[in-house]
Write an enzyme that holds these catalytic residues in place. Sequence first.
Site, short mmCIF file in Angstrom:
data_model
loop_
_atom_site.label_atom_id
_atom_site.label_comp_id
_atom_site.label_asym_id
_atom_site.label_seq_id
_atom_site.Cartn_x
_atom_site.Cartn_y
_atom_site.Cartn_z
N ARG A 221 0.81 -1.06 0.03
CA ARG A 221 0.21 -0.05 0.02
C ARG A 221 0.85 1.31 -0.09
O ARG A 221 1.98 1.17 0.49
CB ARG A 221 -0.90 0.10 1.26
CG ARG A 221 -1.99 -1.15 1.05
CD ARG A 221 -3.11 -0.90 0.10
NE ARG A 221 -4.21 -1.62 0.26
CZ ARG A 221 -4.37 -2.61 -0.83
NH1 ARG A 221 -3.53 -2.95 -1.54
NH2 ARG A 221 -5.25 -3.55 -0.89
N HIS B 9 -0.74 0.15 -9.73
CA HIS B 9 -1.40 -0.79 -8.72
C HIS B 9 -1.99 -2.08 -9.55
O HIS B 9 -3.15 -2.35 -9.50
CB HIS B 9 -2.68 -0.13 -7.98
CG HIS B 9 -3.00 -0.71 -6.68
ND1 HIS B 9 -3.63 -0.22 -5.56
CD2 HIS B 9 -3.19 -2.09 -6.50
CE1 HIS B 9 -3.81 -1.02 -4.87
NE2 HIS B 9 -3.70 -2.21 -5.12
N1 LIG Z 1 -0.15 -4.17 -5.21
C1 LIG Z 1 -1.32 -5.26 -5.38
O1 LIG Z 1 -1.72 -5.36 -6.40
C2 LIG Z 1 -1.87 -5.77 -4.22
C3 LIG Z 1 -1.42 -5.72 -2.82
N2 LIG Z 1 -1.59 -6.40 -1.87
C4 LIG Z 1 -1.37 -5.96 -0.56
O2 LIG Z 1 -0.47 -7.03 0.00
C5 LIG Z 1 -0.81 -7.24 1.50
C6 LIG Z 1 -0.35 -8.55 2.02
O3 LIG Z 1 -1.36 -9.49 1.41
P1 LIG Z 1 -1.22 -11.05 2.25
O4 LIG Z 1 0.02 -11.71 1.98
O5 LIG Z 1 -2.33 -11.79 1.48
O6 LIG Z 1 -1.65 -10.77 3.73
P2 LIG Z 1 -1.31 -11.68 5.09
O7 LIG Z 1 -2.24 -11.02 6.11
O8 LIG Z 1 -1.31 -13.15 4.68
O9 LIG Z 1 0.17 -11.28 5.46
C7 LIG Z 1 0.70 -10.04 6.21
C8 LIG Z 1 1.90 -10.37 6.78
O10 LIG Z 1 2.53 -9.15 7.20
C9 LIG Z 1 2.65 -9.41 8.76
N3 LIG Z 1 2.59 -8.14 9.59
C10 LIG Z 1 1.32 -7.56 9.75
N4 LIG Z 1 1.31 -6.61 10.69
C11 LIG Z 1 2.68 -6.49 11.03
C12 LIG Z 1 3.40 -5.92 11.77
N5 LIG Z 1 3.06 -4.86 12.70
N6 LIG Z 1 4.80 -6.25 12.09
C13 LIG Z 1 5.41 -7.09 11.43
N7 LIG Z 1 4.67 -7.85 10.29
C14 LIG Z 1 3.31 -7.69 10.42
C15 LIG Z 1 2.01 -10.52 9.12
O11 LIG Z 1 2.77 -11.37 10.28
P3 LIG Z 1 2.02 -12.47 10.68
O12 LIG Z 1 2.32 -13.60 9.56
O13 LIG Z 1 2.94 -13.02 11.97
O14 LIG Z 1 0.73 -12.38 11.20
C16 LIG Z 1 2.08 -11.47 7.76
O15 LIG Z 1 3.43 -12.08 7.74
C17 LIG Z 1 -2.21 -7.09 1.38
O16 LIG Z 1 -2.72 -6.45 2.80
C18 LIG Z 1 -2.62 -5.79 0.62
O17 LIG Z 1 -2.46 -4.52 0.97
C19 LIG Z 1 -2.57 -7.48 -2.14
C20 LIG Z 1 -2.85 -7.95 -3.38
C21 LIG Z 1 -2.48 -7.16 -4.35
O1 LIG Z 2 -6.24 -7.25 -3.51
C1 LIG Z 2 -5.95 -6.24 -3.16
O2 LIG Z 2 -5.68 -5.90 -1.81
C2 LIG Z 2 -5.36 -5.49 -4.00
O3 LIG Z 2 -4.65 -4.31 -3.88
C3 LIG Z 2 -5.72 -5.55 -5.46
O4 LIG Z 2 -5.31 -4.63 -6.33
#
Ligand SMILES: NC(=O)C1=CN([C@@H]2O[C@H](COP(=O)(O)OP(=O)(O)OC[C@H]3O[C@@H](n4cnc5c(N)ncnc54)[C@H](OP(=O)(O)O)[C@@H]3O)[C@@H](O)[C@H]2O)C=CC1
Ligand SMILES: O=C(O)C(=O)CO
Length: 313
Positions: free
Chosen positions: A228, A276
């Site tokens: 983000r 994005h």
């Molecule tokens: N650019 C794009 O097109 C897209 C962007 N995204 C973004 O990618 C993000 C990640 O997706 P996804 O992998 O599915 O999410 P997940 O919830 O599976 O993973 C999030 C990770 O972040 C870690 N985390 C959260 N808070 C903290 C913190 N305060 N300190 C340290 N680590 C932290 C979590 O730790 P733990 O495992 O220990 O809980 C976990 O490992 C989404 O939230 C979205 O914003 C997603 C899809 C598309």
């Molecule tokens: O799935 C999400 O969170 C995205 O950012 C898709 O673009």
Amino acid sequence: MDIIFHHPTFDTQFWLDGMQQQLPGATVRQWHPGDNQPADYALVWHPPVEMLSGRRELKGVFALGAGVDSILSKLQAHPDMLPDGVPLFRLEDTGMALQMQEYAVSQVLHWFRRFDDYQALKQQAKWQPLEDYRREDFTIGLLGAGVLGGKVAESLAAWGFPVRCWSRSKKNYPGVTSYAGTEELSAFLNGTRVLINLLPNTPQTVGIINSQLLEQLADEAFIMNLARGVHLVENDLLAALESGKVKGAMLDVFAKEPLPANSPLWKHPRIAITPHLAAVTRPLEAMEYIAKTIREIEKGESPSGQVSLHNGY
Ligand SMILES: NC(=O)C1=CN([C@@H]2O[C@H](COP(=O)(O)OP(=O)(O)OC[C@H]3O[C@@H](n4cnc5c(N)ncnc54)[C@H](OP(=O)(O)O)[C@@H]3O)[C@@H](O)[C@H]2O)C=CC1
Ligand SMILES: O=C(O)C(=O)CO
């Protein structure tokens, strides 16, 4: 079973038909303002408050993406939008991890093989072989090691790079060194040459990629922001590029989207930009996953993918 659907840009009819096929016993309808008829499940992205509020009968709400920050920020302003006890689910992978792997691996290889430097030399018509980078000097660090970060880390480890990840809880991904919690953030950053962000947007992660963090990376670092825009302090990145601490950046997400035409990021020669789309929702995989999750809920099971309202992701 009744399912309501709202997405501001998706092909609604395609989704209504697809969900109907996945769950032949269900009635799937597009939600319109004023529709207060009962529903068991809601599939949403940027939902209007009135679509969900007061619907105590809901058994689940599905976000049609991986990140739920926009829903949760709306929920903060309208706490009654999601009735108490109604679980919120999000998409786990459903084809997004592979897209993230493609994006991250191709860009890391681009930097590792110095194609950015050769592109700059080409502008000057200069035929000049450069010294190779060594893999051992090219440590890659994943901020966030969940569904997407974990898969990206594994795919980069398969290319032989030293890979580490940082999350709240410790991970056990093959070939990836795990760091957890704020107390291990500095150790994670120390020596990281390529920083890839896949954190969720929460109060704890906003602005995390700032000058203090960038200073701790290896010199001539590279930044990839795939999560983000609010995670990155754009002016701090520009300053780090200016000082040479950061050599290049690839940005997919921005504090303001679409990125305004007058943003200095557009013209910076060492910043690459995509609008994005690092990973987009793949409808067929998403519908299959949602239908499977609904079937599990109906059987009284506890499917994965439920968002923790307390943790904010
Ligand atoms: N650019 C794009 O097109 C897209 C962007 N995204 C973004 O990618 C993000 C990640 O997706 P996804 O992998 O599915 O999410 P997940 O919830 O599976 O993973 C999030 C990770 O972040 C870690 N985390 C959260 N808070 C903290 C913190 N305060 N300190 C340290 N680590 C932290 C979590 O730790 P733990 O495992 O220990 O809980 C976990 O490992 C989404 O939230 C979205 O914003 C997603 C899809 C598309
Ligand atoms: O799935 C999400 O969170 C995205 O950012 C898709 O673009």
